[in-house]
Design an enzyme around this catalytic site. Structure first.
Site, PDB file in Angstrom:
ATOM      1  CB  CYS A   1      13.529   9.204   7.909  1.00  0.00           C
ATOM      2  SG  CYS A   1      14.506   7.932   7.070  1.00  0.00           S
TER       3      CYS A   1
ATOM      4  CD  GLU B   1      13.389   4.109   7.412  1.00  0.00           C
ATOM      5  OE1 GLU B   1      13.741   5.209   6.941  1.00  0.00           O
ATOM      6  OE2 GLU B   1      13.433   3.044   6.783  1.00  0.00           O
TER       7      GLU B   1
ATOM      8  CD  GLU C   1      10.259  13.515  10.886  1.00  0.00           C
ATOM      9  OE1 GLU C   1      11.183  12.873  10.365  1.00  0.00           O
ATOM     10  OE2 GLU C   1       9.153  13.025  11.159  1.00  0.00           O
TER      11      GLU C   1
ATOM     12  CE  LYS D   1      -1.812   2.980   2.119  1.00  0.00           C
ATOM     13  NZ  LYS D   1      -1.810   4.483   1.891  1.00  0.00           N
TER      14      LYS D   1
END
Length: 522
Positions: free
Chosen positions: A306, A272, A403, A197
């Site tokens: 990331c 992750e 973030e 997905k």
């Protein structure tokens, strides 16, 4: 701040991208289930847009629980045979996938730039890394089931690994093609089947990957692709009882939702997640190399990575000079057309993400930080943000803790090693860390104390595929890379063979004890 012009190579890229876009628009983007291209059972669709001007690229099939069920059942059926395919044959098929990725690398790079806004210079290397991922795990397929010999007194123990079953792979919108290969290749090499997905903001190249794997000879149902939104297709995938594990790359809050959704079916998860990664620069470092690495690791890939070094911690004695040099470099970064090879930063992936990143500029001012470079949008259309540097920041500011996931760097001064380590660890994340120093003892000592899953000393992020990739704290669960990937996609089984020399305790061989009437009746 400079915007790029359009050299001949950019015109060629635009013409090729136009043709690919027209083809994608005409065909639409469909699911791939059980070896066939299909529409959603509901007939629902959504649109994907290019972030350069937010115009429509194509209509995308919008999957729901019914489509996920079809895909999960196809993956379950295919698993019964794929698990029995020998490692050498899996290696052959996966090498064929890598060959086809390389043959279509230009097409992949152009569509990835069109769909995500990433600069073509980086997407070409991302396509190459996708092929490298398949080759790496292809070569490990024959040994994926290997275990250990563990002899003990009277026994020979040995272990082996077996594929866990159908797995769900949910991939993000930043560099989606490369990250999809990073998850799917080891799953297939291990003997698992996959339901993929992709992120709804960048679904285009997932179709290319499905086409490539089908052409390479992957049997129907071994890889299945379902497009859709997280709250519908994503949730159905994480809750489906036939899916034994979920590998997810994305935002931390979403990871916690997936963990809750998979709890009832005891799914194994690999996450992750987010990062607020520090790069720590000491006075004794090679400051020229450190400057290059700091600038590259926050402003490349539009800052949408990331492992970006989004906090730079600089020793006080060099703070003013070093931040001034970062600001100068940031102001000279080429922002513009992502299909132009000279462009260094393209538009952010989606208007919603653009507004999120833009919101941190006012927040920085409110918190008392200084915007030393950037701090605004570029151009009148599209999702372009100027490369930005915040100075005079403290670690307790939101710009230092959250973030941002854009081309935005926060610079924080520190006094000594203890202060730097405390600042570096004082966030909820722990994915990566970067350290610049010429003191060998300090490099080891600091690395041991830094709360991060991956640390680079005197380097930017340079990946070596056999090494473990993953984070601690709110940055994730588990590790990718080399055999670490197989630890997730496979079950380890121990088999104990008796050598016939041990003695088993014997029960029930003597005279039965006398039981009193009171005990028998009580």
């Amino acid at each position: 701040m400079t915007q790029t012009q359009s050299p001949p190579q950019a015109h060629d890229n635009h013409e090729q991208a136009r043709q690919l876009r027209e083809r994608t628009h005409a065909r639409g983007i469909r699911h791939f289930i059980g070896g066939a291209w299909v529409d959603s059972l509901s007939g629902e669709t959504f649109e994907t847009h290019t972030p350069t001007d937010n115009s429509v690229i194509a209509s995308v099939a919008s999957g729901d629980a019914g489509d996920i069920d079809r895909a999960a059942r196809a993956a379950f059926d295919a698993f019964q045979t794929w698990r029995e395919v020998g490692g050498a044959e899996r290696r052959r098929v996966l090498h064929r996938v890598a060959d086809l990725i390389e043959a279509r690398a230009q097409e992949i790079a152009l569509l990835e730039s069109l769909d995500t806004g990433q600069a073509i210079r980086f997407m070409k290397s991302a396509a190459a890394r996708g092929a490298e991922n398949f080759r790496f795990f292809a070569d490990r397929a024959p040994s994926a089931s290997d275990g250990q010999s563990l002899p003990a007194p009277g026994f020979l123990n040995y272990t082996l690994r077996q594929p866990i079953g159908p797995v769900g792979v949910i991939t993000p919108w930043n560099t989606p093609f490369m990250l999809s290969t990073w998850k799917i290749a080891p799953a297939l090499a291990a003997g698992c089947t996959v339901v993929h997905k992709p992120a709804e903001w960048s679904p285009v190249t997932a179709t290319l990957l499905a086409e490539i794997m089908d052409e390479a000879g992957l049997p129907g149902g071994v890889h299945n692709l379902v497009h859709g939104f997280g709250e519908t297709a994503g949730r159905a995938l994480t809750e489906h009882p036939l899916i034994k594990a979920v590998a997810f790359v994305g935002e931390t809050t979403t990871g916690s939702h997936i963990m809750r959704q998979g709890a009832d079916t005891l799914k194994r998860v690999h996450f992750e997640l987010g990062g607020k990664n520090p790069v720590v620069v000491f006075e004794d470092a090679d400051l020229e190399k450190a400057l290059d690495a700091v600038v590259f690791m926050i402003y490349s890939l539009n800052g949408e990575r990331c492992t970006s070094s989004s906090r730079v911690l600089i020793q006080e004695g060099i703070y003013d000079e070093f931040t001034a040099r970062i600001a100068e470099r940031a102001r000279n970064i080429r922002v513009g057309d992502p299909l132009d090879p000279a462009t260094e930063i393209g538009p952010l992936v989606h208007p919603r993400h653009f507004e999120k990143v833009m919101g941190y500029f006012d927040r920085a001012r409110e918190e008392g930080a200084t915007i030393a470079a950037g701090g605004g949008r570029v151009g009148g259309e599209g999702n372009y943000v100027s490369p930005t540097l915040f100075t005079e920041a403290r670690n307790d500011m939101r710009i230092s803790q959250e973030e941002i996931f854009g081309p935005v760097l926060t610079a924080i001064p520190f006094t000594d090693e203890a202060d730097a380590l405390a600042l570096a660890n004082d966030v909820q994340y722990g994915l990566a860390g970067y350290l610049w120093t010429n003191d060998l003892t300090r490099a080891h000592r600091f690395s041991h104390g830094l709360e991060a899953g991956m640390i680079w000393v005197n380097s930017e992020n340079v990946r070596h595929l056999p090494t473990p990739f993953g984070g601690v704290k709110n940055s994730g669960i588990g590790r990718d890379g080399g055999d670490y990937s197989f630890d997730f996609y496979m079950e380890t089984k121990n088999i104990a063979i008796s050598l016939g020399t041990h003695k088993t305790a014997r029960l029930g061989v003597g005279q039965a004890p006398v039981v009193s009437k009171e005990v028998a009746e009580g």
